[in-house]
Design a protein around this motif. Sequence first.
Motif, PDB file in Angstrom:
ATOM      1  N   MET A   1      60.013  82.267  32.860  1.00 42.28           N
ATOM      2  CA  MET A   1      60.767  81.689  31.737  1.00 42.28           C
ATOM      3  C   MET A   1      61.318  80.307  32.085  1.00 42.28           C
ATOM      4  N   LEU A   2      61.500  80.042  33.383  1.00 38.93           N
ATOM      5  CA  LEU A   2      62.202  78.810  33.770  1.00 38.93           C
ATOM      6  C   LEU A   2      61.416  77.533  33.491  1.00 38.93           C
ATOM      7  N   PRO A   3      60.161  77.422  33.976  1.00 42.43           N
ATOM      8  CA  PRO A   3      59.441  76.170  33.707  1.00 42.43           C
ATOM      9  C   PRO A   3      59.259  75.909  32.215  1.00 42.43           C
ATOM     10  N   GLU A   4      59.114  76.946  31.417  1.00 43.07           N
ATOM     11  CA  GLU A   4      58.930  76.741  29.981  1.00 43.07           C
ATOM     12  C   GLU A   4      60.253  76.494  29.278  1.00 43.07           C
TER      13      GLU A   4
ATOM     14  N   THR B   1      57.153  71.450  35.354  1.00 41.25           N
ATOM     15  CA  THR B   1      56.606  71.120  34.034  1.00 41.25           C
ATOM     16  C   THR B   1      57.058  69.702  33.677  1.00 41.25           C
ATOM     17  N   LEU B   2      56.183  68.734  33.960  1.00 42.45           N
ATOM     18  CA  LEU B   2      56.573  67.324  33.850  1.00 42.45           C
ATOM     19  C   LEU B   2      56.483  66.769  32.431  1.00 42.45           C
ATOM     20  N   THR B   3      55.514  67.253  31.658  1.00 42.11           N
ATOM     21  CA  THR B   3      55.346  66.722  30.300  1.00 42.11           C
ATOM     22  C   THR B   3      55.180  67.873  29.311  1.00 42.11           C
ATOM     23  N   TRP B   4      55.193  67.549  28.030  1.00 44.55           N
ATOM     24  CA  TRP B   4      54.998  68.568  26.994  1.00 44.55           C
ATOM     25  C   TRP B   4      53.622  69.221  27.141  1.00 44.55           C
ATOM     26  N   ALA B   5      52.642  68.448  27.586  1.00 45.00           N
ATOM     27  CA  ALA B   5      51.299  69.009  27.729  1.00 45.00           C
ATOM     28  C   ALA B   5      51.286  70.160  28.739  1.00 45.00           C
TER      29      ALA B   5
ATOM     30  N   ASP C   1      45.448  61.421  27.538  1.00 42.27           N
ATOM     31  CA  ASP C   1      45.676  61.285  28.987  1.00 42.27           C
ATOM     32  C   ASP C   1      46.702  62.302  29.476  1.00 42.27           C
ATOM     33  N   MET C   2      47.704  62.512  28.637  1.00 45.37           N
ATOM     34  CA  MET C   2      48.748  63.470  29.012  1.00 45.37           C
ATOM     35  C   MET C   2      48.152  64.877  29.135  1.00 45.37           C
ATOM     36  N   ALA C   3      47.296  65.244  28.197  1.00 48.93           N
ATOM     37  CA  ALA C   3      46.665  66.569  28.232  1.00 48.93           C
ATOM     38  C   ALA C   3      45.772  66.707  29.459  1.00 48.93           C
ATOM     39  N   GLN C   4      44.973  65.646  29.738  1.00 45.98           N
ATOM     40  CA  GLN C   4      44.061  65.709  30.885  1.00 45.98           C
ATOM     41  C   GLN C   4      44.843  65.772  32.198  1.00 45.98           C
TER      42      GLN C   4
END
Lengths: 96, 335
Positions: free
Chosen positions: B75-78, B141-145, B207-210
């Motif tokens: 649950m933490l990273p999300e 978890t650095l970005t929304w992606a 790029d964010m997704a990749q």
Amino acid sequence: MESNHQWPTWEVFTQKKQGAPHEHAGSVHAPDGEIALLNARDVYSRRQEGVNIWVVPSDAIIASSPEDAGAFFDPANDKMYRSPNFFKTADGLKQI
Amino acid sequence: MRRLVVTIILAKLIRPVIPMDINVKMDDLSEKENAFNDSIQAGKVIEPKDWMPEKYRKQLLRMMSQHAHSEVVGMLPEGNWISRAPSLARKAILIAKVQDEAGHGLYIYSAAETLGMDRSEMIDQLLSGKAKYSSIFNYPTLTWADIGAIGWLVDGAAIVNQTVLAKCSYGPYSRAMLRICREENFHNKQGYQILAYLMRGTQEQKDMAQDAMNRWWWPALMMFGPSDKESPNSADLLKWKVKLFTNDDLRQRFIDRTVEQAQAIGLKIPDDKLKWNEETRHYDFGEINWDEFFQVINGNGPCNKLRLKQRNDAHANGQWVRDAAKAYAAKKKVN
């Protein structure tokens, strides 16, 4: 660390739809029945899996013992005539 | 304990009490164990009150408590992105997903308790850092992606694992898995959709997704654990049908079903050696960095310390809720 999550366990039974039997879903910890019901709803019915829930203190359940299953269920063993398949009747009938 | 007492009383009513296991000779014990092994081979599902070898109980407890801890730590990273989800709908979905993870943890703790350990003891082991949980949650978890990648890849890998565990020999575990698998498909799809939408967006979004794909792919493959040749518990677990396939089998299954999904939305899998093998009918893939895996397992991943602190803080912050519930129950009893 104090043992703050040592609330008693409650067995949870959920009824999938009206008219269906209640089925065992799992257990929750709670200080009383009212909170056990709320916890049971949040844990076992987040997707409308139930229309009704029972919670029962786990230690109120008295279960038969697997090791004694043979002796315990013995009275039914020699009474195959309780099943309709026991009776051979005429061939070719649509009913009976 | 009370449950056990009830069983013993019931047993006494039916037949004379037999001596407890301590007095049973070794021969009898191995005979019992053989009968147990045979019944498992014959497809019997073991229930909490059935006799089971101590090692079976211990291995299951280890596996199930680790599994429950993984759901809880997961649950933490999300949770990190709930306040920053890009829309109200995404936020509601993410909250529902995180709540599911809490529920999954509770199903498995409940199932594990049937093996004779209190949940409080398991939780204490998690909070003190003694117990393990899935290493994947020690990555940031650095970005929304990353939320997309977790739902799609991490939950996707978990589904492959859990679908098989749903057929394992221990009844309460298998039933918890059935319930979890039904819910996990929602996690998987919502994650994939997040990435699919980003891949239809601007170059920056693509790029964010990749980038998320590049960072999560290999750790996701590691989730299946080391090759079975190096997995000390595999032989016993396979014999007892706690595991039905090897770690390598399941990893391969995950890769085979995920490659196409990546291609369908234009994501590149960060593995030069990834190639369809017409002969084996599977994808060949590159070498996994097991050094990294063992580093993270042994506490040296990017977020090990942070996760433990976050979990302890969350537990401490919930204290007033537990206190209030307890006080309320006590007050009602008096009235």
